[in-house]
Design a protein around this motif. Structure first.
Motif, mmCIF file in Angstrom:
data_model
loop_
_atom_site.group_PDB
_atom_site.id
_atom_site.type_symbol
_atom_site.label_atom_id
_atom_site.label_comp_id
_atom_site.label_asym_id
_atom_site.label_seq_id
_atom_site.Cartn_x
_atom_site.Cartn_y
_atom_site.Cartn_z
ATOM 1 N N ILE A 1 -7.664 2.322 -6.379
ATOM 2 C CA ILE A 1 -8.408 1.421 -5.493
ATOM 3 C C ILE A 1 -9.890 1.454 -5.829
ATOM 4 C CG2 ILE A 1 -9.130 1.064 -3.094
ATOM 5 C CD1 ILE A 1 -6.341 2.105 -2.262
ATOM 6 N N GLU A 2 -10.429 2.659 -6.003
ATOM 7 C CA GLU A 2 -11.857 2.805 -6.287
ATOM 8 C C GLU A 2 -12.227 2.185 -7.623
ATOM 9 O OE1 GLU A 2 -15.426 4.365 -8.000
ATOM 10 O OE2 GLU A 2 -13.430 4.979 -8.686
ATOM 11 N N GLN B 1 -5.958 4.629 2.679
ATOM 12 C CA GLN B 1 -5.930 3.662 1.588
ATOM 13 C C GLN B 1 -6.377 2.273 2.050
ATOM 14 O OE1 GLN B 1 -1.936 3.981 -0.034
ATOM 15 N NE2 GLN B 1 -2.163 6.210 -0.249
ATOM 16 N N THR B 2 -6.026 1.917 3.280
ATOM 17 C CA THR B 2 -6.460 0.631 3.826
ATOM 18 C C THR B 2 -7.973 0.588 3.954
ATOM 19 O OG1 THR B 2 -4.394 0.322 5.038
ATOM 20 C CG2 THR B 2 -6.325 -0.861 5.862
ATOM 21 N N ASP C 1 -13.269 -1.250 1.889
ATOM 22 C CA ASP C 1 -14.621 -0.943 1.425
ATOM 23 C C ASP C 1 -14.808 -1.280 -0.046
ATOM 24 O OD1 ASP C 1 -15.078 -0.071 3.991
ATOM 25 O OD2 ASP C 1 -14.917 2.073 3.498
ATOM 26 N N ALA C 2 -13.703 -1.339 -0.807
ATOM 27 C CA ALA C 2 -13.793 -1.674 -2.234
ATOM 28 C C ALA C 2 -13.895 -3.178 -2.476
ATOM 29 C CB ALA C 2 -12.585 -1.117 -2.983
ATOM 30 N N ASP D 1 -8.092 -1.240 11.118
ATOM 31 C CA ASP D 1 -8.949 -0.640 10.098
ATOM 32 C C ASP D 1 -9.180 -1.558 8.898
ATOM 33 O OD1 ASP D 1 -9.342 2.098 11.181
ATOM 34 O OD2 ASP D 1 -7.164 2.185 10.989
ATOM 35 N N SER D 2 -8.614 -2.754 8.929
ATOM 36 C CA SER D 2 -8.606 -3.584 7.727
ATOM 37 C C SER D 2 -9.766 -4.561 7.645
ATOM 38 C CB SER D 2 -7.284 -4.358 7.646
ATOM 39 O OG SER D 2 -7.112 -5.167 8.794
ATOM 40 N N GLY D 3 -10.643 -4.570 8.634
ATOM 41 C CA GLY D 3 -11.781 -5.476 8.574
ATOM 42 C C GLY D 3 -11.342 -6.918 8.487
#
Length: 340
Positions: free
Chosen positions: A322-323, A27-28, A33-34, A65-67
């Motif tokens: 999320i998407e 989910q992260t 990416d969203a 992983d969260s950029g």
């Protein structure tokens, strides 16, 4: 305008925690990416009927992983903890994330947690204020001496300090009117909870602004709030997706006494339609945009954190929210208001 996703690691005790943790990672990455600006995680102890990962280690792992997303502690129950240990742990996370921590704090309300930590509920406000003051000094000063009611240090220097100067942003969650006023007098952002209905929050927001003016404090740059969210192609689908899990979550909140911590006579022991009214974001993308615009207009908020996952919900439903937010809702607000 900023948007975050609350990564819910709170699940029924019957479920496999490793599988659920892996879903938190997925989910992260999806939120990153969203186009979301932040991820957030909550904090409780001893909370059957649920199990939950603790927020500090969870966000530390998810930082990888969260950029560029901010890591919002939402919220740390500060009166329960030792401020020296917490100051160094928050600073460590800020270093490892290269300056992306948001330090959200709250009083807590569950007597079982206070009992377990040997803290009197009656002491929670002065403990929180003293802890916060000591933490800020440890983050900014050498050789700190503090002789307080609850904590004492002498010639103390923090082992590690945050990247962000003078320290990470501090947000304060508040339910009761006196706590909202106290937050304003400190000149700090009021981190609005997802529990109160919009009319209650609107009244409290007016009092918050009044207290800011009385204390000659400027309006904080960040004005954050958490909202429960279910978005789908139709409102009917959004409601049916959320109802069994949200209703069960708020029944647990009622058992814990969360509704009694709110002002007025609000109760979570009502039908779902009444519970959701003016409280949850449920609907198709146009519905969600309209409901967010209402809160921007009436509450002047500019930082929304959405919780689309509750104990027991399948991860694919969270991923769908999320998407859809990334495809339909975030671009609307980024085009209209700009990125945070």
């Amino acid at each position: 305008m900023k948007f975050g996703m609350f990564i819910s690691a709170q699940q029924p005790r019957s479920e496999d925690p490793v599988t659920r943790f892996r879903q938190c990672v997925e989910q992260t990455i999806a939120a990153r990416d969203a186009g979301f600006d932040a991820i957030a995680a909550g904090h409780h102890y001893l909370s059957p009927p649920y199990q939950s990962l603790q927020s500090l280690p969870l966000l530390t792992r998810l930082a990888a992983d969260s950029g560029p997303m901010e890591l919002c502690l939402s919220v740390i129950l500060l009166p329960l903890l030792n401020p020296v240990q917490l100051a160094e742990e928050i600073a460590s996370l800020d270093i490892m994330s290269e300056g992306r921590v948001v330090f959200g704090i709250g009083l807590g309300y569950r007597e079982q947690e206070f009992e377990a930590f040997g803290v009197r509920v009656a002491d929670r406000v002065p403990r929180m204020l003293e802890s916060l003051e000591l933490m800020k000094r440890l983050w900014t000063e050498d050789g700190v001496t503090h002789e307080g009611r609850f904590f004492q240090v002498h010639d103390a220097t923090c082992t590690i300090r945050p990247v962000q100067k003078p320290h990470p942003p501090i947000w304060i969650a508040a339910n009761a009117d006196p706590a909202v006023v106290r937050t304003a007098r400190m000149g700090l952002p009021w981190f609005i909870n997802p529990h109160a209905a919009l009319p209650t929050i609107e009244r409290q927001w007016a009092r918050y602004k009044q207290a800011l003016a009385e204390a000659s404090k400027p309006m904080p740059q960040s004005r954050p709030m958490i909202l429960e969210l279910s978005i789908a192609a139709t409102r009917e689908d959004a409601v049916s997706t959320a109802q069994p899990f949200l209703q069960a979550k708020y029944e647990a909140y009622a058992d814990w006494g969360q509704d009694k911590a709110l002002p007025g006579q609000e109760s979570f022991r009502v039908g779902f339609e009444e519970l959701a009214r003016d409280r949850f974001l449920l609907g198709n993308p146009d519905d969600v945009i309209e409901q967010l615009e209402t809160r921007i207009e009436r509450l002047e908020q500019n930082y929304f954190i959405f919780r689309a996952g509750w104990p027991g919900i399948e991860s694919w439903k969270v991923m769908r929210s999320i998407e859809m937010m990334g495809r339909h809702v975030l671009p609307y607000f980024h085009n209209k208001y700009g990125r945070g």
